[in-house]
Design a protein around this motif. Structure first.
Motif, mmCIF file in Angstrom:
data_model
loop_
_atom_site.group_PDB
_atom_site.id
_atom_site.type_symbol
_atom_site.label_atom_id
_atom_site.label_comp_id
_atom_site.label_asym_id
_atom_site.label_seq_id
_atom_site.Cartn_x
_atom_site.Cartn_y
_atom_site.Cartn_z
ATOM 1 N N ILE A 190 0.815 -1.215 0.000
ATOM 2 C CA ILE A 190 0.000 0.000 0.000
ATOM 3 C C ILE A 190 0.848 1.265 0.000
ATOM 4 O O ILE A 190 0.402 2.343 -0.391
ATOM 5 C CB ILE A 190 -0.977 -0.003 1.200
ATOM 6 N N GLY A 191 2.091 1.170 0.430
ATOM 7 C CA GLY A 191 2.978 2.328 0.426
ATOM 8 C C GLY A 191 2.834 3.178 1.673
ATOM 9 O O GLY A 191 2.303 2.741 2.701
ATOM 10 N N GLN A 192 3.309 4.431 1.580
ATOM 11 C CA GLN A 192 3.286 5.350 2.726
ATOM 12 C C GLN A 192 2.491 6.599 2.389
ATOM 13 O O GLN A 192 2.256 6.919 1.221
ATOM 14 C CB GLN A 192 4.703 5.710 3.138
ATOM 15 N N PHE A 193 2.113 7.318 3.453
ATOM 16 C CA PHE A 193 1.232 8.468 3.308
ATOM 17 C C PHE A 193 1.687 9.612 4.202
ATOM 18 O O PHE A 193 2.306 9.403 5.250
ATOM 19 C CB PHE A 193 -0.203 8.085 3.684
ATOM 20 N N GLY A 194 1.349 10.815 3.771
ATOM 21 C CA GLY A 194 1.572 11.990 4.607
ATOM 22 C C GLY A 194 0.375 12.288 5.484
ATOM 23 O O GLY A 194 0.458 13.119 6.391
ATOM 24 N N CYS A 195 -0.748 11.606 5.225
ATOM 25 C CA CYS A 195 -1.959 11.799 6.018
ATOM 26 C C CYS A 195 -2.783 10.526 5.984
ATOM 27 O O CYS A 195 -2.979 9.932 4.913
ATOM 28 C CB CYS A 195 -2.783 12.970 5.470
ATOM 29 N N VAL A 196 -3.250 10.106 7.148
ATOM 30 C CA VAL A 196 -4.203 9.000 7.246
ATOM 31 C C VAL A 196 -5.403 9.479 8.060
ATOM 32 O O VAL A 196 -5.247 9.956 9.180
ATOM 33 C CB VAL A 196 -3.581 7.755 7.911
ATOM 34 N N LEU A 197 -6.586 9.363 7.462
ATOM 35 C CA LEU A 197 -7.837 9.700 8.143
ATOM 36 C C LEU A 197 -8.609 8.419 8.419
ATOM 37 O O LEU A 197 -8.867 7.631 7.501
ATOM 38 C CB LEU A 197 -8.680 10.636 7.266
ATOM 39 N N GLY A 198 -8.971 8.214 9.674
ATOM 40 C CA GLY A 198 -9.823 7.087 10.064
ATOM 41 C C GLY A 198 -11.013 7.639 10.828
ATOM 42 O O GLY A 198 -10.955 7.781 12.053
ATOM 43 N N ALA A 199 -12.082 7.967 10.113
ATOM 44 C CA ALA A 199 -13.248 8.619 10.726
ATOM 45 C C ALA A 199 -14.237 7.576 11.234
ATOM 46 O O ALA A 199 -14.735 6.756 10.453
ATOM 47 C CB ALA A 199 -13.922 9.554 9.720
ATOM 48 N N ASN A 200 -14.492 7.611 12.526
ATOM 49 C CA ASN A 200 -15.458 6.718 13.177
ATOM 50 C C ASN A 200 -15.198 5.264 12.781
ATOM 51 O O ASN A 200 -16.112 4.515 12.405
ATOM 52 C CB ASN A 200 -16.887 7.129 12.818
ATOM 53 N N LEU A 201 -13.938 4.883 12.911
ATOM 54 C CA LEU A 201 -13.482 3.584 12.420
ATOM 55 C C LEU A 201 -13.137 2.595 13.525
ATOM 56 O O LEU A 201 -13.594 1.448 13.498
ATOM 57 C CB LEU A 201 -12.261 3.799 11.511
ATOM 58 N N VAL A 202 -12.323 3.002 14.500
ATOM 59 C CA VAL A 202 -11.695 2.034 15.404
ATOM 60 C C VAL A 202 -12.701 1.216 16.202
ATOM 61 O O VAL A 202 -12.449 0.051 16.516
ATOM 62 C CB VAL A 202 -10.678 2.706 16.354
ATOM 63 N N CYS A 203 -13.862 1.805 16.539
ATOM 64 C CA CYS A 203 -14.840 1.053 17.329
ATOM 65 C C CYS A 203 -15.767 0.211 16.455
ATOM 66 O O CYS A 203 -16.758 -0.337 16.945
ATOM 67 C CB CYS A 203 -15.654 1.979 18.231
#
Length: 309
Positions: A190-203
């Motif tokens: 998948i490679g690398q990123f300068g930004c990762v958004l995980g909105a309402n994800l972990v739960c």
């Protein structure tokens, strides 16, 4: 004198014992046969539980959540109208913390129907949106290809109002790609990123630590991670022993989701911001979910290597 027969020579005591033992053996054999029949009987086939995120109802609900105009989504003069457009606000939070010179590539993991993904494309040269739901990803790709997509805004009962989701012409849709994937098992290339958004994800992940443990490997130094969550832990999504919070530890002390996020992320990330971020999801014209997510922003520690290194 009466003539004796073979019956007179029979040892009735032994015969009685043998008969009793024989009957007992037959009874025990029948008991074992019944157990065998029960265990070997074919279990009735049951349909696997339906994934609600693949249903038309949820697709339409999330399309409205992401793209509906405010006056159609919330029709009253009163109420929390400033809590609408949650996906756009998530993207704005990401863009607020951009560091110049850091890799201009973003990941929207758990992108749903893609509003935040498209909004991130106004800042990042490349944006990848991933969701576990194939139906959500299909809608994302329809929006990418056509710039618009139809959906239904729920009203009352079976009544609904047709809506049209439109991507702003100021957004370069060629910067955006979508794919189906698992946040707990991201592909190795998948490679690398300068930004990762995980909105309402972990739960809503079955193994949230698998996702969090991957972040140091896919976020470049100086890059950011933005997580939002209402910490609404449910066993239908996450086994209780894998919850990040919402329980008492072995000492009887309460453990909260944010506590575990800090414990897991702080070795590799610096916490920049933590705020409450409310949002509204419409179920019907007169019923809305009002939820307060906890938004945290993290910056990857270390110094990014320059292109010449």
């Amino acid at each position: 004198m009466q003539k004796s027969t073979w019956l007179d020579s029979l040892d009735w005591r032994r015969f009685g014992i043998a008969s009793i033992l024989g009957l007992a053996g037959l009874g025990f054999g029948y008991f074992l046969w019944k157990i065998y029949r029960r265990r070997s009987a074919k279990k009735p086939e049951t349909a696997p539980p339906e994934n609600v995120y693949e249903t038309d109802k949820l697709v339409n609900q999330y399309m409205a959540f992401h793209y509906a105009e405010a006056d159609k989504y919330f029709k009253y003069d009163f109420g929390p109208k400033d809590h609408l457009e949650f996906p756009t606000r998530c993207a704005e939070l990401c863009k607020k913390h951009v560091t110049p010179g850091v890799l201009s590539r973003a990941l929207d993991i758990g992108c749903a129907v893609g509003r935040s993904t498209f909004e991130l494309a106004t800042q990042y040269e490349e944006v990848l949106g991933i969701d576990f739901s194939a139906s959500f990803v299909d809608k994302c790709n329809e929006l990418k290809e056509n710039g618009q997509a139809l959906y239904c805004v729920p009203g009352e009962g079976e009544l609904s109002e047709r809506g049209v989701a439109e991507i702003s012409k100021e957004i370069d849709r060629d910067r955006v790609t979508f794919e189906q994937g698992d946040a707990c098992n991201l592909r190795s290339d998948i490679g690398q990123f300068g930004c990762v958004l995980g909105a309402n994800l972990v739960c809503r992940l079955p193994t949230p630590l698998d996702f969090l443990d991957r972040l140091p490997h896919i976020v470049v130094p100086g890059g950011i991670v933005v997580l939002t969550s209402p910490y609404s832990w449910l066993e239908e999504y996450t086994p209780k022993y894998l919850w990040l919070g919402g329980f008492n530890d072995t000492n009887g002390d309460p453990v909260h989701g944010f506590d575990t996020l800090k414990e897991v992320l702080e070795p590799n990330f610096e916490l920049l911001e933590a705020n409450d971020m409310p949002f509204v999801i419409k179920e019907t014209d007169r019923k809305h979910q009002w939820t307060v997510a906890h938004a945290t922003v993290w910056r990857r520690k270390g110094k990014e290597k320059s292109k010449g290194d």
